[in-house]
Design a protein around this motif. Structure first.
Motif, short mmCIF file in Angstrom:
data_model
loop_
_atom_site.label_atom_id
_atom_site.label_comp_id
_atom_site.label_asym_id
_atom_site.label_seq_id
_atom_site.Cartn_x
_atom_site.Cartn_y
_atom_site.Cartn_z
N ILE A 127 -3.76 -2.49 43.72
CA ILE A 127 -3.50 -1.08 44.02
C ILE A 127 -4.37 -0.18 43.12
O ILE A 127 -4.35 -0.33 41.89
CB ILE A 127 -2.00 -0.76 43.79
CG1 ILE A 127 -1.15 -1.57 44.79
CG2 ILE A 127 -1.73 0.73 43.96
CD1 ILE A 127 0.34 -1.48 44.53
N PRO A 128 -5.11 0.74 43.72
CA PRO A 128 -6.03 1.58 42.92
C PRO A 128 -5.32 2.76 42.25
O PRO A 128 -5.73 3.91 42.41
CB PRO A 128 -7.06 2.04 43.97
CG PRO A 128 -6.26 2.12 45.23
CD PRO A 128 -5.27 0.98 45.17
N LEU A 129 -4.28 2.47 41.49
CA LEU A 129 -3.55 3.49 40.74
C LEU A 129 -3.29 2.95 39.34
O LEU A 129 -3.17 1.74 39.14
CB LEU A 129 -2.21 3.80 41.43
CG LEU A 129 -2.27 4.49 42.81
CD1 LEU A 129 -0.88 4.61 43.41
CD2 LEU A 129 -2.92 5.86 42.70
N PRO A 130 -3.18 3.84 38.36
CA PRO A 130 -2.94 3.39 36.98
C PRO A 130 -1.54 2.78 36.80
O PRO A 130 -0.65 2.98 37.64
CB PRO A 130 -3.07 4.70 36.17
CG PRO A 130 -3.73 5.68 37.07
CD PRO A 130 -3.36 5.30 38.46
N ARG A 154 3.74 -3.04 38.41
CA ARG A 154 2.74 -2.50 37.47
C ARG A 154 2.62 -0.99 37.57
O ARG A 154 2.53 -0.30 36.56
CB ARG A 154 1.36 -3.14 37.73
CG ARG A 154 0.26 -2.62 36.81
CD ARG A 154 -1.11 -3.18 37.18
NE ARG A 154 -1.58 -2.74 38.48
CZ ARG A 154 -2.12 -1.53 38.70
NH1 ARG A 154 -2.25 -0.66 37.71
NH2 ARG A 154 -2.53 -1.19 39.92
N VAL A 155 2.62 -0.44 38.78
CA VAL A 155 2.40 0.99 38.94
C VAL A 155 3.68 1.81 38.83
O VAL A 155 3.63 3.04 38.84
CB VAL A 155 1.70 1.30 40.30
CG1 VAL A 155 0.35 0.60 40.36
CG2 VAL A 155 2.58 0.94 41.48
N ALA A 156 4.82 1.14 38.73
CA ALA A 156 6.11 1.85 38.68
C ALA A 156 6.38 2.35 37.26
O ALA A 156 6.32 1.59 36.30
CB ALA A 156 7.23 0.92 39.12
N ALA A 157 6.70 3.64 37.15
CA ALA A 157 7.03 4.21 35.85
C ALA A 157 8.45 3.80 35.45
O ALA A 157 9.29 3.52 36.31
CB ALA A 157 6.94 5.73 35.92
N PRO A 158 8.74 3.75 34.15
CA PRO A 158 10.13 3.49 33.73
C PRO A 158 11.08 4.48 34.38
O PRO A 158 10.81 5.67 34.46
CB PRO A 158 10.06 3.69 32.21
CG PRO A 158 8.64 3.39 31.85
CD PRO A 158 7.83 3.91 33.01
N GLY A 159 12.19 3.97 34.91
CA GLY A 159 13.15 4.82 35.60
C GLY A 159 12.84 5.06 37.06
O GLY A 159 13.59 5.76 37.75
#
Length: 262
Positions: free
Chosen positions: A91-94, A124-129
């Protein structure tokens, strides 16, 4: 565009408004439209299918123009939408860059190795919460006629590509898979029971079988394509099986780096 009820029901208890969202497997843009309607701050609609990317742009994006939804929020396209043609296995996202992920009808078109890699990327791309919604189909009952059509599609795919086109994962399997990746399970609900497989759906699956069949040995390919067309015509429509929705969260304070992942 109209947002299917399955999408609105699946999103109803998630914090969409103001969120950075990722639709994994954009399809024709139905969930993208639902996220925009519900007030998402940003939607990344990702697909590796150029036709689906174009359909999403045409149905939801700037080509369609902006319009007001029934709830007064913008349903049309604006700078909140980015349609990305990309492989979900990269996935091309940070890292930790999205708040809500949707995978509506995605998992059934992934074989187990591809599913495993994509699950890892979504985490990987999921933020905490952050939240995750996975909508998909239970395996069909043994007496469902559509099983025969899907079996022909899988046979053509396996001969042409070496892998199945369709895998129907039980909800319990996907729940355990995502929990094992670090997601906290929130809830399961039924979206459709039974699932209405329309003539349009079945025709699309017959076409998919035929597209694989052209890359099979001549006699076998022609036989599979003919059988797919025959089954789609004979079945016409059928209501069978269940579509479910699973919801998860990344526990607050948990991140990929904290888990020691690469």
């Amino acid at each position: 565009m109209d947002v299917p009820r399955t999408v609105t029901v699946a999103l109803a208890d998630r914090p969409v408004e103001g969120s950075r969202c990722l639709e994994a497997g954009a399809g024709v843009g139905s969930t993208t439209a639902g996220l925009l309607d519900a007030g998402a701050n940003r939607v990344y609609a990702i697909t590796n299918d150029r036709g689906h990317a174009q359909s999403t742009r045409e149905r939801v994006g700037p080509e369609r123009g902006q319009s007001a939804a029934a709830n007064g929020k913008r349903s049309g396209a604006d700078d909140r939408l980015a349609v990305l043609e990309a492989d979900l296995r990269a996935i091309p996202l940070p890292d930790e860059s999205v708040d809500l992920i949707t995978a509506h009808g995605l998992c059934n078109v992934l074989d187990p190795p591809a599913l495993s890699r994509i699950v890892d990327e979504l985490h990987r791309v999921a933020a905490p919460g952050s939240h995750l919604i996975v909508d998909d189909y239970d395996p069909l009952p043994d007496d469902a006629a559509v099983r025969d059509l899907f079996a022909v599609e899988n046979a053509a795919s396996e001969l042409a590509t070496g892998r199945s086109a369709l895998t129907f994962y039980p909800s319990s399997f996907l729940r355990d898979l995502f929990v094992g990746e670090g997601w906290a399970f929130d809830r399961e609900r039924t979206l459709l029971d039974p699932v209405p497989w329309t003539a349009s759906h079945l025709s699309a699956h017959a076409d998919a079988a035929a597209s694989f069949a052209v890359n099979c040995p001549d006699d076998v390919g022609e036989l599979l394509a003919a059988n797919a067309d025959r089954l789609a015509a004979e079945i016409d429509t059928e209501s069978a099986g269940r579509m479910y929705s699973l919801a998860f969260r990344v526990p607050t304070g948990q991140s990929r780096r904290r888990q020691g992942r690469p």
